[in-house]
Design a protein around this motif. Structure first.
Motif, PDB file in Angstrom:
ATOM      1  N   SER A 155      61.651  87.227   4.633  1.00 35.56           N
ATOM      2  CA  SER A 155      61.287  86.392   3.497  1.00 35.56           C
ATOM      3  C   SER A 155      62.608  86.004   2.853  1.00 35.56           C
ATOM      4  O   SER A 155      63.651  86.581   3.185  1.00 35.56           O
ATOM      5  N   ARG A 156      62.568  85.051   1.924  1.00 37.09           N
ATOM      6  CA  ARG A 156      63.839  84.708   1.273  1.00 37.09           C
ATOM      7  C   ARG A 156      64.283  85.778   0.291  1.00 37.09           C
ATOM      8  O   ARG A 156      65.434  85.795  -0.111  1.00 37.09           O
TER       9      ARG A 156
ATOM     10  N   TYR B  76      57.106  65.957   7.571  1.00 38.06           N
ATOM     11  CA  TYR B  76      56.691  67.301   7.998  1.00 38.06           C
ATOM     12  C   TYR B  76      56.118  67.232   9.413  1.00 38.06           C
ATOM     13  O   TYR B  76      56.480  68.026  10.283  1.00 38.06           O
TER      14      TYR B  76
ATOM     15  N   SER C 179      56.076  86.880   4.342  1.00 39.27           N
ATOM     16  CA  SER C 179      55.704  87.516   3.071  1.00 39.27           C
ATOM     17  C   SER C 179      54.259  87.215   2.672  1.00 39.27           C
ATOM     18  O   SER C 179      53.698  87.886   1.810  1.00 39.27           O
TER      19      SER C 179
ATOM     20  N   THR D 148      46.260  78.724   3.033  1.00 33.98           N
ATOM     21  CA  THR D 148      47.512  79.341   2.585  1.00 33.98           C
ATOM     22  C   THR D 148      48.089  78.507   1.444  1.00 33.98           C
ATOM     23  O   THR D 148      47.649  77.385   1.182  1.00 33.98           O
TER      24      THR D 148
HETATM   25  N1  LIG Z   1      48.561  76.521   6.352  1.00 35.76           N
HETATM   26  C1  LIG Z   1      48.370  75.505   7.182  1.00 35.76           C
HETATM   27  O1  LIG Z   1      47.384  74.752   7.070  1.00 35.76           O
HETATM   28  C2  LIG Z   1      49.338  75.261   8.302  1.00 35.76           C
HETATM   29  C3  LIG Z   1      48.974  74.346   9.289  1.00 35.76           C
HETATM   30  C4  LIG Z   1      49.847  74.112  10.336  1.00 35.76           C
HETATM   31  C5  LIG Z   1      51.059  74.785  10.395  1.00 35.76           C
HETATM   32  N2  LIG Z   1      51.403  75.672   9.408  1.00 35.76           N
HETATM   33  C6  LIG Z   1      52.686  76.367   9.531  1.00 35.76           C
HETATM   34  O2  LIG Z   1      52.484  77.756   9.427  1.00 35.76           O
HETATM   35  C7  LIG Z   1      53.695  78.382   8.998  1.00 35.76           C
HETATM   36  C8  LIG Z   1      53.398  79.358   7.898  1.00 35.76           C
HETATM   37  O3  LIG Z   1      52.948  78.649   6.763  1.00 35.76           O
HETATM   38  P1  LIG Z   1      51.779  79.165   5.820  1.00 35.76           P
HETATM   39  O4  LIG Z   1      50.756  78.123   5.805  1.00 35.76           O
HETATM   40  O5  LIG Z   1      51.422  80.556   6.141  1.00 35.76           O
HETATM   41  O6  LIG Z   1      52.538  79.055   4.402  1.00 35.76           O
HETATM   42  P2  LIG Z   1      52.777  80.084   3.214  1.00 35.76           P
HETATM   43  O7  LIG Z   1      51.596  80.953   2.990  1.00 35.76           O
HETATM   44  O8  LIG Z   1      53.270  79.258   2.094  1.00 35.76           O
HETATM   45  O9  LIG Z   1      53.936  81.003   3.787  1.00 35.76           O
HETATM   46  C9  LIG Z   1      55.191  80.467   4.090  1.00 35.76           C
HETATM   47  C10 LIG Z   1      56.101  81.620   4.438  1.00 35.76           C
HETATM   48  O10 LIG Z   1      57.360  81.098   4.837  1.00 35.76           O
HETATM   49  C11 LIG Z   1      58.371  81.731   4.066  1.00 35.76           C
HETATM   50  N3  LIG Z   1      59.462  80.801   3.891  1.00 35.76           N
HETATM   51  C12 LIG Z   1      59.404  79.552   3.359  1.00 35.76           C
HETATM   52  N4  LIG Z   1      60.630  78.985   3.402  1.00 35.76           N
HETATM   53  C13 LIG Z   1      61.442  79.894   3.992  1.00 35.76           C
HETATM   54  C14 LIG Z   1      62.816  79.902   4.340  1.00 35.76           C
HETATM   55  N5  LIG Z   1      63.593  78.863   4.085  1.00 35.76           N
HETATM   56  N6  LIG Z   1      63.319  81.005   4.921  1.00 35.76           N
HETATM   57  C15 LIG Z   1      62.541  82.078   5.174  1.00 35.76           C
HETATM   58  N7  LIG Z   1      61.241  82.126   4.883  1.00 35.76           N
HETATM   59  C16 LIG Z   1      60.711  81.040   4.295  1.00 35.76           C
HETATM   60  C17 LIG Z   1      57.705  82.171   2.780  1.00 35.76           C
HETATM   61  O11 LIG Z   1      58.371  83.310   2.285  1.00 35.76           O
HETATM   62  P3  LIG Z   1      59.133  83.441   0.860  1.00 35.76           P
HETATM   63  O12 LIG Z   1      58.569  82.378  -0.055  1.00 35.76           O
HETATM   64  O13 LIG Z   1      58.795  84.826   0.454  1.00 35.76           O
HETATM   65  O14 LIG Z   1      60.567  83.240   1.219  1.00 35.76           O
HETATM   66  C18 LIG Z   1      56.317  82.559   3.292  1.00 35.76           C
HETATM   67  O15 LIG Z   1      56.323  83.882   3.782  1.00 35.76           O
HETATM   68  C19 LIG Z   1      54.639  77.236   8.622  1.00 35.76           C
HETATM   69  O16 LIG Z   1      55.546  76.997   9.672  1.00 35.76           O
HETATM   70  C20 LIG Z   1      53.699  76.058   8.448  1.00 35.76           C
HETATM   71  O17 LIG Z   1      54.351  74.830   8.639  1.00 35.76           O
HETATM   72  C21 LIG Z   1      50.568  75.930   8.372  1.00 35.76           C
END
Ligand SMILES: NC(=O)c1ccc[n+]([C@@H]2O[C@H](COP(=O)([O-])OP(=O)(O)OC[C@H]3O[C@@H](n4cnc5c(N)ncnc54)[C@H](OP(=O)(O)O)[C@@H]3O)[C@@H](O)[C@H]2O)c1
Length: 260
Positions: free
Chosen positions: A39-40, A155, A17, A189
């Motif tokens: 998405s949720r 985490y 999302s 993000t």
């Molecule tokens: N940003 C960073 O610096 C970073 C670094 C390393 C790894 N990551 C990884 O990248 C991935 C994406 O994260 P992001 O940084 O893009 O975060 P984000 O912008 O907060 O997005 C997280 C996404 O995951 C969805 N989500 C969260 N919990 C969920 C659940 N239980 N079931 C289904 N969907 C769920 C949210 O959708 P809804 O809220 O709409 O449900 C949202 O679309 C994650 O695995 C994170 O650990 C991020």
């Protein structure tokens, strides 16, 4: 955007999302693929699908809800006829602080969403399509899974676990299915806001390339890994972090080592 061709391929991207997942969905669609974004909530999934446009659709599915995941898999096959790509991107981090100060609720949530869900979705997609026809899976790990940092130990442990399981599944699902992971550094993000929002210049200045990551940086790597350009790549963990893991760059940059 990526110059890769995914025409005729269909992808499920969990947690799409916003952030990295949305960028991944956009990159796959830009390369010609059909995308199912989860998405949720249905509202957020639909809004994201509308941003992607084309054939993209949104499906509400909490990442650890097996019935919702199965419905998503069934719907994808009904709508598009294949599931060639799975991007396990949904991730969460409700725990901040030393690991011994956490509780079982936070531990379980992190490990359910970040570790169990990718295994669950991979197994459902494998049974429904990839086991017979082949495909490509990318798990979203983190450079945190490759080292240690203060306050986000649980985490990071979940990301270390998904790195291990990526390699395990790459072996178990071979030769038909490739399974890889991306390990992003700090990306702009919502999830990572605490890591950059009020001190972006310091975080950006510490890595070799002098900026924090954007979701498109990660999406380009995922698009590569799911494409035929990576057809001999499996069990790999691609670090995309602007050089963050290399060390504190200003100490190495021209002039700094001599203190001039
Ligand atoms: N940003 C960073 O610096 C970073 C670094 C390393 C790894 N990551 C990884 O990248 C991935 C994406 O994260 P992001 O940084 O893009 O975060 P984000 O912008 O907060 O997005 C997280 C996404 O995951 C969805 N989500 C969260 N919990 C969920 C659940 N239980 N079931 C289904 N969907 C769920 C949210 O959708 P809804 O809220 O709409 O449900 C949202 O679309 C994650 O695995 C994170 O650990 C991020």
């Amino acid at each position: 955007m990526t110059g890769l061709d995914l025409t005729g391929r269909t992808a499920i991207v969990t947690g799409a999302s916003r952030g990295i997942g949305l960028a991944v969905a956009q990159a796959i669609a830009a390369a010609g693929g059909n995308v199912v974004l989860t998405s949720r909530t249905q509202e957020s999934a639909d809004a994201a699908a509308a941003l992607v446009g084309g054939t993209a659709i949104g499906v509400a599915a909490h990442a650890v809800d097996e019935e919702a995941a199965q419905r998503c898999v069934d719907l994808t096959l009904e709508r598009f006829g294949s599931i060639d790509i799975l991007v396990n991107n949904a991730g969460t981090n409700p725990a901040f602080g030393p690991v011994i100060d956490q509780d079982h609720g936070r531990f379980a949530k992190i490990f359910d969403v970040n570790v169990w869900a990718p295994v669950l979705w991979t197994s459902l997609v494998h049974r429904a399509w990839m086991g017979e026809h082949g495909g490509s899976v990318v798990n979203t790990a983190s450079i945190g899974g490759l080292g240690h940092e203060a306050n986000i130990g649980l985490y990071n442990a979940s990301k270390a676990a998904i790195i291990h399981l990526t390699k395990q599944m790459a072996l178990e699902l071979s030769p038909k299915v490739r399974v890889n992971a991306v390990a992003p550094g700090v990306v702009r993000t919502k999830l990572a806001e605490a890591l950059w929002k009020n001190h972006e210049a310091a975080v950006a200045g510490a890595n070799a390339l002098g900026r924090i990551g954007e979701p498109d940086d990660i999406a380009a790597a995922v698009a590569f890994l799911v494409s035929d350009a990576a057809s001999w790549v499996t069990g790999e963990v691609m670090v995309i972090d602007g050089g963050q893991r290399l060390g504190y760059a200003p100490m190495f940059q021209r002039g700094a080592a001599l203190g001039v």
